[in-house]
Design a protein around this motif. Structure first.
Motif, short mmCIF file in Angstrom:
data_model
loop_
_atom_site.label_atom_id
_atom_site.label_comp_id
_atom_site.label_asym_id
_atom_site.label_seq_id
_atom_site.Cartn_x
_atom_site.Cartn_y
_atom_site.Cartn_z
N THR A 23 0.84 -1.21 0.00
CA THR A 23 0.00 0.00 0.00
C THR A 23 0.87 1.25 0.00
N THR A 24 1.92 1.21 0.82
CA THR A 24 2.85 2.35 0.87
C THR A 24 3.56 2.53 -0.47
N GLY A 25 3.98 1.40 -1.08
CA GLY A 25 4.68 1.47 -2.36
C GLY A 25 3.80 2.04 -3.46
N VAL A 26 2.54 1.62 -3.50
CA VAL A 26 1.61 2.15 -4.50
C VAL A 26 1.39 3.65 -4.26
N GLY A 27 1.28 4.05 -2.99
CA GLY A 27 1.11 5.47 -2.67
C GLY A 27 2.28 6.30 -3.15
N GLN A 28 3.49 5.76 -3.01
CA GLN A 28 4.68 6.49 -3.47
C GLN A 28 4.67 6.67 -4.98
N LEU A 29 4.26 5.61 -5.69
CA LEU A 29 4.18 5.73 -7.15
C LEU A 29 3.12 6.73 -7.57
N LEU A 30 2.01 6.78 -6.84
CA LEU A 30 0.98 7.79 -7.13
C LEU A 30 1.52 9.20 -6.95
N ASP A 31 2.30 9.40 -5.89
CA ASP A 31 2.92 10.71 -5.66
C ASP A 31 3.87 11.05 -6.81
N ASP A 32 4.65 10.04 -7.25
CA ASP A 32 5.58 10.27 -8.36
C ASP A 32 4.83 10.64 -9.63
N LEU A 33 3.70 9.97 -9.87
CA LEU A 33 2.92 10.25 -11.09
C LEU A 33 2.36 11.68 -11.04
N LEU A 48 4.68 4.25 -14.77
CA LEU A 48 4.12 4.48 -13.44
C LEU A 48 2.67 4.03 -13.36
N SER A 49 1.87 4.36 -14.39
CA SER A 49 0.47 3.96 -14.41
C SER A 49 0.33 2.44 -14.39
N ARG A 50 1.21 1.78 -15.15
CA ARG A 50 1.13 0.31 -15.20
C ARG A 50 1.38 -0.29 -13.83
N TRP A 51 2.43 0.16 -13.14
CA TRP A 51 2.75 -0.45 -11.86
C TRP A 51 1.77 -0.05 -10.75
N ILE A 52 1.21 1.15 -10.85
CA ILE A 52 0.15 1.50 -9.90
C ILE A 52 -1.04 0.57 -10.11
N GLY A 53 -1.39 0.31 -11.37
CA GLY A 53 -2.49 -0.60 -11.67
C GLY A 53 -2.23 -2.01 -11.18
N ILE A 54 -1.01 -2.50 -11.37
CA ILE A 54 -0.67 -3.85 -10.90
C ILE A 54 -0.77 -3.91 -9.38
N GLY A 55 -0.25 -2.89 -8.72
CA GLY A 55 -0.31 -2.87 -7.26
C GLY A 55 -1.74 -2.83 -6.75
N GLN A 56 -2.56 -1.99 -7.36
CA GLN A 56 -3.97 -1.90 -6.94
C GLN A 56 -4.68 -3.23 -7.18
N MET A 57 -4.35 -3.89 -8.26
CA MET A 57 -4.96 -5.20 -8.54
C MET A 57 -4.60 -6.19 -7.44
N PHE A 68 -6.00 2.63 -14.09
CA PHE A 68 -4.59 2.91 -14.35
C PHE A 68 -4.01 2.01 -15.44
N LEU A 69 -4.41 0.75 -15.47
CA LEU A 69 -3.89 -0.14 -16.51
C LEU A 69 -4.45 0.24 -17.88
N ARG A 70 -5.69 0.68 -17.95
CA ARG A 70 -6.23 1.15 -19.23
C ARG A 70 -5.48 2.39 -19.70
N GLN A 71 -5.17 3.30 -18.76
CA GLN A 71 -4.40 4.49 -19.11
C GLN A 71 -3.03 4.09 -19.66
N SER A 72 -2.37 3.14 -19.01
CA SER A 72 -1.06 2.69 -19.45
C SER A 72 -1.14 2.04 -20.83
N LEU A 73 -2.18 1.24 -21.05
CA LEU A 73 -2.32 0.58 -22.34
C LEU A 73 -2.58 1.59 -23.45
#
Length: 414
Positions: A23-33, A48-57, A68-73
């Motif tokens: 959860t913390t790691g996904v939050g950090q990537l969201l901040d980076d995005l 960043l969008s791809r890994w946020i999507g994977i983490g949320q999944m 996020f995964l649709r945005q990345s795609l």
């Protein structure tokens, strides 16, 4: 980015190793995005969008994962990065699967596998792995097993032990589900497990891809293979000069080409297609059971199944394996067409592993080989430049029911 925080559960779905840390790691990537300046590199946004999507999944936040995964795609497609399209399509397929939308997942997996086969062969094993797990969850266990076995063959060729282990775990899960689905009292479970385990062991110890390795490989597998082939009901025999009518061979070759073009499917590294009227006419005209019986001494019934097989591309090969028992106690592979370049130093051949080593059979049109596919390790060496091979494979059942038994077969080595 988050790989170290993700593992798989017993059902082979991705889950956190530590939920709080992920959860913390996904939050950090969201901040980076959010901190990316206007006009930032779209590739950075996509990653960043791809890994946020994977983490949320993995955290079970399905709506966020899909967004996020649709945005990345979309970013991958807009940039023309087909490699990223394949990888992200597989992730988005997983997200839809985890959310329970199997129809959307199916379309994404099929698209990713098709794009990988046509543009990124290095990603085919990943697409097969994801698709195989999807089919497993759908209950399509035969298809799941086929996809995962092809993935395993490709990953063994890559030599990546982590990837091999991941696919072997998925195959073990599929085999367990197949066992549970078997009717009480059925004896189908043992042969299915047994053949799969032998195939996995064979492909981890030798390969049909590199004939130069055979002499080096054989001493390490000699004892196991001798113990296996001692149970052969049919020893491999290359049959030349069979009086098969040439016009029937030609008709099957034409039917096979049409079938492979319109409805062929890739299975275990070779193209397959269903047989049709030309093959049925051939089987009705030629007493194939007599051919097998006279050449091998095993009395068999007329063939109960058949399939067209083709190898069409330079380097295409079939790694060593043993067939499922359901195909029969005897197999006959008949060559319908074998195009080759006179300049090629070698040609592709059907190859077997026996008690004394490796045996290759270079089949010309009208020639065939008979063998016990369920017990004899077999495969095909790689095609040379300008080479194409079209075959038909028939399966036969032994008249003696005792010959069909899977009892007393040696277990695959560990």
């Amino acid at each position: 980015m988050l790989q170290h925080l993700i593992t798989q559960d017993a059902g082979l779905r991705m889950v956190p190793t530590d939920r709080d840390k992920l959860t913390t790691g996904v939050g950090q990537l969201l901040d980076d995005l959010r901190a990316l300046p206007e006009g930032a590199d779209p590739a950075r946004t996509r990653t960043l969008s791809r890994w946020i999507g994977i983490g949320q999944m993995c955290l079970g936040h399905h709506a966020e994962a899909l967004t996020f995964l649709r945005q990345s795609l979309d970013l991958a497609a807009a940039s023309g990065n087909t490699r990223a399209v394949v990888a992200t399509s597989l992730n988005l397929g997983d997200a839809h699967r985890y959310a329970g939308d199997m129809r959307a997942a199916d379309a994404l997996y099929r698209s990713a596998l098709g794009t990988a086969r046509s543009h990124h062969p290095e990603l085919v094993d990943f697409a097969l792995q994801h698709t195989g797990k999807y089919l497993m969850e759908r209950g399509e266990l035969v298809g799941a097993e086929a996809h995962l076995r092809e993935a395993l063959r490709l990953r063994i060729a890559k030599g990546d032990t982590e990837l091999i282990g991941s696919t072997q775990a998925a195959l073990s899960r599929v085999e367990l589900l197949i066992d549970r689905a078997a009717a009480p009292g059925s004896d189908d479970t043992v042969p299915r497990q047994w053949n799969g385990r032998w195939t996995t062991w064979l492909q981890s110890h030798t390969t049909a891809r590199s004939p130069d390795r055979w002499a080096e490989d054989f001493p390490a597998i000699r004892g196991a293979v001798r113990g296996l082939t001692a149970h052969q009901r049919v020893h491999p025999r290359h049959l030349r000069d069979q009086p098969f009518p040439a016009e029937l061979i030609t008709a099957m070759a034409q039917e096979a080409e049409q079938a492979l073009t319109t409805s062929g499917y890739l299975h275990n590294g070779k193209w397959n297609a269903a047989v049709g009227d030309a093959a049925n006419r051939f089987a009705g005209h030629v007493d194939l059971a007599a051919v097998v019986t006279e050449s091998t001494g095993l009395e068999v019934e007329q063939p109960h199944n058949g399939v067209y097989i083709a190898y069409l591309e330079e380097g295409q090969f079939l790694d060593f394996h043993v067939d499922e028992f359901g195909f029969g106690e005897a197999n006959l592979i008949l060559c319908l067409k074998h195009e080759r370049s006179a300049a090629a130093p070698t040609v592709s051949a059907t190859v077997f592993i026996g008690a004394d080593g490796y045996r290759a059979c270079d089949l010309a049109a009208g020639e065939c080989v008979v063998f016990d596919g369920a017990i004899t390790p077999h495969g095909r060496t790689p095609l040379a430049a300008g080479e194409r091979v079209t075959l038909i494979s028939f399966g036969f059942r032994a008249r003696d029911a005792a010959k069909r038994s899977a009892a007393h077969l040696p277990a695959a080595p560990h």
